[in-house]
Design an enzyme around this catalytic site. Structure first.
Site, PDB file in Angstrom:
ATOM      1  N   SER A 160      59.344  44.813  33.846  1.00 23.68           N
ATOM      2  CA  SER A 160      60.615  44.516  34.514  1.00 23.68           C
ATOM      3  C   SER A 160      61.030  43.067  34.188  1.00 23.68           C
ATOM      4  O   SER A 160      61.114  42.719  33.013  1.00 23.68           O
ATOM      5  CB  SER A 160      60.476  44.759  36.023  1.00 23.68           C
ATOM      6  OG  SER A 160      61.738  44.735  36.628  1.00 23.68           O
ATOM      7  N   ASP A 194      66.758  69.573  30.206  1.00 22.29           N
ATOM      8  CA  ASP A 194      65.296  69.662  30.204  1.00 22.29           C
ATOM      9  C   ASP A 194      64.769  70.416  28.976  1.00 22.29           C
ATOM     10  O   ASP A 194      63.785  70.023  28.335  1.00 22.29           O
ATOM     11  CB  ASP A 194      64.839  70.336  31.514  1.00 22.29           C
ATOM     12  CG  ASP A 194      63.334  70.396  31.679  1.00 22.29           C
ATOM     13  OD1 ASP A 194      62.623  70.060  30.720  1.00 22.29           O
ATOM     14  OD2 ASP A 194      62.877  70.786  32.777  1.00 22.29           O
ATOM     15  N   ASP A 248      63.882  69.510  24.642  1.00 23.81           N
ATOM     16  CA  ASP A 248      62.636  69.096  23.987  1.00 23.81           C
ATOM     17  C   ASP A 248      61.713  70.293  23.746  1.00 23.81           C
ATOM     18  O   ASP A 248      60.553  70.125  23.384  1.00 23.81           O
ATOM     19  CB  ASP A 248      61.918  68.038  24.825  1.00 23.81           C
ATOM     20  CG  ASP A 248      61.721  68.486  26.271  1.00 23.81           C
ATOM     21  OD1 ASP A 248      61.644  69.704  26.535  1.00 23.81           O
ATOM     22  OD2 ASP A 248      61.655  67.599  27.149  1.00 23.81           O
ATOM     23  N   ASP A 281      60.129  71.917  31.748  1.00 20.06           N
ATOM     24  CA  ASP A 281      58.956  71.503  32.529  1.00 20.06           C
ATOM     25  C   ASP A 281      59.311  70.412  33.537  1.00 20.06           C
ATOM     26  O   ASP A 281      58.421  69.758  34.081  1.00 20.06           O
ATOM     27  CB  ASP A 281      57.852  71.001  31.582  1.00 20.06           C
ATOM     28  CG  ASP A 281      58.301  69.798  30.765  1.00 20.06           C
ATOM     29  OD1 ASP A 281      59.525  69.526  30.734  1.00 20.06           O
ATOM     30  OD2 ASP A 281      57.452  69.118  30.160  1.00 20.06           O
ATOM     31  N   ILE A 333      60.772  67.641  32.821  1.00 18.19           N
ATOM     32  CA  ILE A 333      60.702  66.323  32.180  1.00 18.19           C
ATOM     33  C   ILE A 333      61.625  66.321  30.960  1.00 18.19           C
ATOM     34  O   ILE A 333      61.569  67.232  30.130  1.00 18.19           O
ATOM     35  CB  ILE A 333      59.257  66.018  31.716  1.00 18.19           C
ATOM     36  CG1 ILE A 333      58.267  66.097  32.886  1.00 18.19           C
ATOM     37  CG2 ILE A 333      59.185  64.652  31.022  1.00 18.19           C
ATOM     38  CD1 ILE A 333      58.479  65.075  33.962  1.00 18.19           C
ATOM     39  N   ASP A 379      63.676  55.624  34.558  1.00 16.82           N
ATOM     40  CA  ASP A 379      63.807  54.313  35.193  1.00 16.82           C
ATOM     41  C   ASP A 379      65.145  54.195  35.920  1.00 16.82           C
ATOM     42  O   ASP A 379      66.200  54.156  35.293  1.00 16.82           O
ATOM     43  CB  ASP A 379      63.680  53.227  34.115  1.00 16.82           C
ATOM     44  CG  ASP A 379      63.592  51.834  34.698  1.00 16.82           C
ATOM     45  OD1 ASP A 379      64.101  51.617  35.817  1.00 16.82           O
ATOM     46  OD2 ASP A 379      63.019  50.946  34.030  1.00 16.82           O
ATOM     47  N   HIS A 387      60.473  53.122  37.065  1.00 16.54           N
ATOM     48  CA  HIS A 387      60.487  51.708  36.715  1.00 16.54           C
ATOM     49  C   HIS A 387      59.068  51.130  36.790  1.00 16.54           C
ATOM     50  O   HIS A 387      58.561  50.877  37.874  1.00 16.54           O
ATOM     51  CB  HIS A 387      61.427  50.963  37.650  1.00 16.54           C
ATOM     52  CG  HIS A 387      61.686  49.560  37.224  1.00 16.54           C
ATOM     53  ND1 HIS A 387      62.187  49.240  35.988  1.00 16.54           N
ATOM     54  CD2 HIS A 387      61.504  48.382  37.870  1.00 16.54           C
ATOM     55  CE1 HIS A 387      62.303  47.928  35.895  1.00 16.54           C
ATOM     56  NE2 HIS A 387      61.895  47.382  37.017  1.00 16.54           N
TER      57      HIS A 387
END
Ligand SMILES: *[C@@H]1O[C@H](CO)[C@@H](O)[C@H](O)[C@H]1NC(C)=O
Ligand SMILES: *[C@@H]1O[C@H](CO)[C@@H](O)[C@H](O)[C@H]1NC(C)=O
Ligand SMILES: *[C@@H]1O[C@H](CO)[C@@H](O)[C@H](O)[C@H]1NC(C)=O
Ligand SMILES: *[C@@H]1O[C@H](CO)[C@@H](O)[C@H](O)[C@H]1NC(C)=O
Ligand SMILES: *[C@@H]1O[C@H](CO)[C@@H](O)[C@H](O)[C@H]1NC(C)=O
Ligand SMILES: *[C@@H]1O[C@H](CO)[C@@H](O)[C@H](O)[C@H]1NC(C)=O
Ligand SMILES: [Ca+2]
Length: 544
Positions: free
Chosen positions: A200, A270, A273, A277, A279, A415, A455
């Site tokens: 950060s 989603d 990729d 899942d 992610i 993030d 983050h």
């Protein structure tokens, strides 16, 4: 050396004395206790006052003095992970500014011959004790400062450029200069390699050192960096005019509405990729269309089942790059995937604390400045001011490369605090500035995109990569990004991927591993070719 001889003499004396009368034996903890406090009381360095020097055995829980571990920093106690000599110092950096500075030194026979500086976070003001414990636990001689002021508020910047200068670069650099001398004096030999680890604001500090003090470190680990810092403040603040306040027709309340938005983003992105899942592996590919959530005629969306036209417009703005008065990009869009946490942090409630502090105490020196009045003219003022080049945007890293330095940059793709789009923006800026393609930059600079990481820590995916103790998943360099950096610097073996771990229960690692995933370095992206076995790392491939 003189100190060591003294200690040895003392030890010899006590050993002799004890062998004569069989009563006095100097244990190793007594020896270390003596060595540490004697070191502190005789240490003499310019502008530096030693406040305390104390040897602490592994397991000690340090009660942080309120001045340093201010409640606003969130740390009250800190357990340590191995025996250390803890030296607390005060360092004057100018007549108007000073640092609280600490060195945590492992016992001489345990020290790994490496020096490491920690960084800070947000606008703080907060020595990162958890990072000190983590890195000294890994046997580094660790140092850290409070970055020139105490606490998480930016009010110390008000009418005091020296405090801003410490915050921009001087605190870390001063800590490195002094810290290396202390390390040398304490062990009677210099460190072999020097490292930095921060996230950060700490990530930005790492880049600042790479850009302006290219010989301070052999290896730099910089996570989720607050790059283009003044414009980041504007970006954080610009959600206020976008969403307004509760009651405005653009306002999107916390809770079901944002869960709906998150669900729709996953629906649209989603699977890009290769597997659904939860992610998103490459947020760049996600061109979210919020109009999919538009309420049908006659519905008002108050129950969170759809969005009004005004709300859809606000959401579209939040996920659109933010441009300034001259048409230049101020900061890229909010990244898809991070929205639930973002809604809890600052969409929900207009103003973002940190940006208010920056405009009040740095840009305008006006404690009454009202964040609700924010416009792109304010953003322009912040860009022009850029005190001490805190933007940290120099794209020429060749002095660092020429000094032999290695840089690992990581970016969390969930993030909510600093959009990860800025990481590709900066990396591509370096590529153009230095005239180097990614294959060539790989020689000293690698950017890892960590899917499912919020983050710096936490998130829905395989975010445990050893960046902090809370996200620890083993010591081997494939699972530990700090050890991967050490291996790159010292054995010239560069990491091609970083394996992240997702635990069944993040707050209780003992319940076991859910899955591991190898994260790719930019510009490669992760693709799943065997979606039925997506938990197997071998089902994934880094592709261009
Ligand atoms: C921060 O707190 C410490 C401990 O109370 C104090 O010694 C130091 O002067 C403070 N620093 C600043 C900049 O106020
Ligand atoms: C510190 O103590 C903990 C708990 O007893 C132990 O697991 C760990 O290995 C110790 N660390 C070192 C470096 O000895
Ligand atoms: C000590 O601090 C002063 C500013 O107060 C600075 O000019 C000087 O360079 C510092 N000395 C060292 C050796 O860092
Ligand atoms: C450290 O600097 C702050 C200003 O940021 C000042 O208020 C404080 O008195 C200084 N502390 C010492 C011990 O000089
Ligand atoms: C908005 O933020 C302020 C200041 O951070 C806080 O006091 C208030 O409770 C928040 N309101 C809502 C609705 O979250
Ligand atoms: C995870 O572990 C924590 C701590 O043991 C526990 O409080 C929590 O309920 C667990 N969460 C789940 C979803 O099991
Ligand atoms: Ca996916």
């Amino acid at each position: 050396m003189a100190l060591l001889k003294l200690c040895i003499a003392l030890l010899t004396f006590f050993t002799l004395a004890s062998s004569m009368d069989h009563q006095i034996v100097l244990s190793s903890s007594q020896f270390n206790t003596y060595k540490c406090s004697h070191f502190g009381s005789t240490l003499s360095l310019p502008n530096t006052t030693v406040k305390s020097a104390q040897w602490l055995p592994n397991g000690t829980v340090i009660q942080l003095e309120q001045g340093y571990g201010l409640a606003s920093c969130g740390w009250v106690t800190q357990p340590i992970k191995r025996d250390i000599c803890r030296i607390v110092m005060h360092v004057d950096t100018s007549p108007r500014s000073n640092l609280t500075f600490e060195a945590w030194l492992p016992n001489e026979n345990e020290w790994n011959d490496r020096f490491l500086s920690t960084g800070n976070g947000g606008n703080s003001g907060c020595l990162r004790y958890p990072d000190m414990a983590y890195s000294s636990g890994l046997a580094f001689a660790a140092v850290g400062t409070n970055n020139g002021h105490n606490g998480s508020s930016g009010i110390a910047f008000l009418n005091n450029d020296d405090v801003i200068e410490d915050f921009a670069y001087r605190a870390v650099h001063t800590g490195v200069v002094i810290g290396k001398q202390i390390t040398q004096k304490y062990y009677g030999r210099a460190h072999k390699k020097s490292y930095y680890a921060g996230c950060s604001t700490g990530g930005r500090q790492g880049f600042k050192m790479v850009q302006d003090f290219p010989t301070d470190f052999d290896g730099v680990l910089a996570g989720c960096p607050a790059l283009n810092f003044p414009s980041l403040q504007s970006w954080s603040g610009h959600f206020q005019p976008i969403f307004g306040n509760p009651g405005d027709d653009t306002y999107v309340p916390q809770g079901p509405h944002w869960e709906l938005i998150h669900h729709e983003i996953l629906k649209q992105c989603d699977g890009l990729d290769g597997v659904v899942d939860g992610i998103i592996e490459d947020t760049r590919l996600c061109r979210f269309r919020p109009e999919a959530l538009q309420c049908s005629p006659g519905l008002d969306g108050k129950n969170g089942a759809c969005l009004t036209g005004s709300q859809v417009g606000a959401v579209r703005n939040a996920f659109t790059d933010f441009y300034g008065v001259d048409g230049n990009l101020i900061y890229p869009r909010m990244q898809p995937g991070s929205e639930i946490m973002a809604s809890e942090q600052f969409y929900a409630n207009g103003t973002f604390l940190y940006s208010t502090d920056w405009f009040r105490y740095v840009v305008y020196d006006d404690t009454e400045w009202d964040p609700e009045t924010f416009t792109i003219d304010d953003a322009q003022n912040a860009i022009i001011q850029d005190p001490f080049k805190i933007s940290t945007w120099n794209g020429d890293l060749s002095p660092f490369e020429e000094a032999g330095g290695k840089l690992i940059h990581y970016s969390g793709l969930m993030d909510a605090t600093i959009t990860s789009d800025k990481d590709f923006w900066y990396y591509d800026h370096v590529s153009r500035t230095m005239g180097r393609d990614s294959h060539s930059l790989d020689k000293f600079y690698r950017l890892f995109r960590i899917s499912g990481m919020s983050h710096c820590v936490g998130g829905d995916g395989a975010h445990n990569i050893g960046q902090r103790f809370s996200d620890f998943a083993g010591l081997d360099p494939e699972h530990n990004i700090l050890e991967a950096l050490v291996q790159w610097v010292e054995d010239r073996r560069a990491p091609d991927t970083i394996t992240g771990t997702r635990y069944v229960n993040q707050s209780n690692h003992a319940l076991g591993v859910d899955y591991e995933r190898r994260h790719c370095r930019y510009p490669y992206r992760n693709f799943c070719h065997d979606p039925l076995n997506y938990k197997d790392p071998d089902s994934w491939k880094c592709i261009i």
